[in-house]
Write a protein that holds these residues in place. Sequence first.
Motif, mmCIF file in Angstrom:
data_model
loop_
_atom_site.group_PDB
_atom_site.id
_atom_site.type_symbol
_atom_site.label_atom_id
_atom_site.label_comp_id
_atom_site.label_asym_id
_atom_site.label_seq_id
_atom_site.Cartn_x
_atom_site.Cartn_y
_atom_site.Cartn_z
ATOM 1 N N PRO A 1 134.239 29.906 -8.918
ATOM 2 C CA PRO A 1 135.408 29.420 -7.946
ATOM 3 C C PRO A 1 135.241 29.696 -6.561
ATOM 4 C CG PRO A 1 136.331 31.397 -9.258
ATOM 5 C CD PRO A 1 134.956 31.085 -9.793
ATOM 6 N N ASP A 2 135.557 28.878 -5.803
ATOM 7 C CA ASP A 2 135.270 29.069 -4.225
ATOM 8 C C ASP A 2 135.860 30.358 -3.770
ATOM 9 O OD1 ASP A 2 134.150 26.791 -4.212
ATOM 10 O OD2 ASP A 2 136.065 25.717 -3.672
ATOM 11 N N ALA A 3 137.240 30.924 -3.992
ATOM 12 C CA ALA A 3 137.937 31.884 -3.764
ATOM 13 C C ALA A 3 137.696 32.975 -5.100
ATOM 14 C CB ALA A 3 139.084 31.822 -3.151
ATOM 15 N N PRO A 4 137.582 34.213 -5.038
ATOM 16 C CA PRO A 4 137.145 35.074 -5.950
ATOM 17 C C PRO A 4 138.754 35.147 -6.494
ATOM 18 C CG PRO A 4 136.166 36.143 -4.140
ATOM 19 C CD PRO A 4 136.797 35.050 -3.667
ATOM 20 N N PRO A 5 138.732 35.016 -7.980
ATOM 21 C CA PRO A 5 140.051 35.205 -8.772
ATOM 22 C C PRO A 5 140.861 36.587 -8.266
ATOM 23 C CG PRO A 5 138.339 35.220 -10.312
ATOM 24 C CD PRO A 5 137.687 35.012 -8.805
ATOM 25 N N THR A 6 142.176 36.531 -8.318
ATOM 26 C CA THR A 6 142.735 37.488 -8.046
ATOM 27 C C THR A 6 143.703 37.959 -9.148
ATOM 28 O OG1 THR A 6 144.569 36.232 -6.931
ATOM 29 C CG2 THR A 6 142.970 37.218 -5.545
ATOM 30 N N MET A 7 144.097 36.836 -10.059
ATOM 31 C CA MET A 7 144.887 37.082 -11.073
ATOM 32 C C MET A 7 144.138 37.609 -12.314
ATOM 33 S SD MET A 7 147.050 33.451 -11.116
ATOM 34 C CE MET A 7 147.901 33.563 -12.509
ATOM 35 N N VAL A 8 144.840 38.443 -13.148
ATOM 36 C CA VAL A 8 144.066 39.400 -14.091
ATOM 37 C C VAL A 8 143.267 38.552 -15.064
ATOM 38 C CG1 VAL A 8 144.335 41.063 -15.881
ATOM 39 C CG2 VAL A 8 145.332 41.424 -13.630
ATOM 40 N N LYS B 1 142.450 35.476 -14.895
ATOM 41 C CA LYS B 1 141.264 34.516 -14.436
ATOM 42 C C LYS B 1 140.091 35.782 -14.141
ATOM 43 C CE LYS B 1 142.891 30.689 -13.618
ATOM 44 N NZ LYS B 1 142.456 29.289 -14.161
ATOM 45 N N GLN B 2 140.272 36.884 -13.737
ATOM 46 C CA GLN B 2 139.226 37.816 -13.625
ATOM 47 C C GLN B 2 138.583 37.828 -14.926
ATOM 48 O OE1 GLN B 2 140.723 41.123 -11.591
ATOM 49 N NE2 GLN B 2 140.574 40.008 -9.817
ATOM 50 N N MET B 3 139.359 38.104 -16.072
ATOM 51 C CA MET B 3 138.952 38.341 -17.481
ATOM 52 C C MET B 3 138.106 37.261 -18.133
ATOM 53 S SD MET B 3 141.841 40.798 -18.937
ATOM 54 C CE MET B 3 140.978 41.772 -20.253
ATOM 55 N N GLU B 4 138.604 35.998 -17.572
ATOM 56 C CA GLU B 4 138.109 34.953 -18.019
ATOM 57 C C GLU B 4 136.577 34.569 -17.366
ATOM 58 O OE1 GLU B 4 139.333 30.631 -16.764
ATOM 59 O OE2 GLU B 4 140.740 31.053 -18.449
ATOM 60 N N GLN B 5 136.512 35.090 -16.071
ATOM 61 C CA GLN B 5 135.170 34.834 -15.398
ATOM 62 C C GLN B 5 133.991 35.647 -16.161
ATOM 63 O OE1 GLN B 5 135.239 32.799 -12.946
ATOM 64 N NE2 GLN B 5 132.860 32.821 -12.754
ATOM 65 N N ILE B 6 134.698 36.932 -16.675
ATOM 66 C CA ILE B 6 133.811 37.987 -17.331
ATOM 67 C C ILE B 6 133.345 37.284 -18.772
ATOM 68 C CG2 ILE B 6 133.551 40.383 -18.422
ATOM 69 C CD1 ILE B 6 135.717 41.245 -16.123
#
Length: 200
Positions: A80-87, A89-94
């Motif tokens: 994503p353009d901006a780093p995810p801030t929601m938990v 979304k971050q776990m989904e990125q991992i």
Amino acid sequence: MANKGPAYGMSRDVQSKIEKKYDDELEDRLVEWIVAQCGSAVGRPERGRLGFQVWLKNGIVLSRLVNSLYPDGSKPVKIPDAPPTMVFKQMEQIAQFLKAAEDYGVVKTDMFQTVDLFEAKDMAAVQRTLMALGSLAVTKNDGNYHGDPNWFMKKAQEHKREFTESQLKEGKNIIGLQMGTNKGASQAGMSYGRPRQIIS
């Protein structure tokens, strides 16, 4: 994630054993590789297990790392353009990084779980996954790896051999050393102790 209080008893013992597996020298090597692979835009973490965890926690650095191992036009992870801030979304990125790493060739036994990184449960497992990924990148030698090749061990590769029919026939006439030899095999001079005494 839920706030957790301190661990006691067996839980604390298990967690301290897991934390002792974390290697600070390996952390330095992995940070150097990630910066060399992705460029200085990813920044650098604070030294130590917690700093390393915070640096990787949102999944962006990991996603850039795995994307850098692929040629342009075939990047497996969408960043994503901006780093995810929601938990979640971050776990989904991992999770996307883990899927891409598995597709790249990292075996399941070398993979960490999302909570190992996100909640810093087992940062040694995160190091293990990154080491496996680096080893694969060095072994593939496809031009996408950047950094010192000596940072990682090359994985064993298949070395297929082809034999002609005549070579295979020749091999049938040779007795290999693994089979031993029967030269000089006799029972001469062998004794098995005293014969059985039969007394009536």
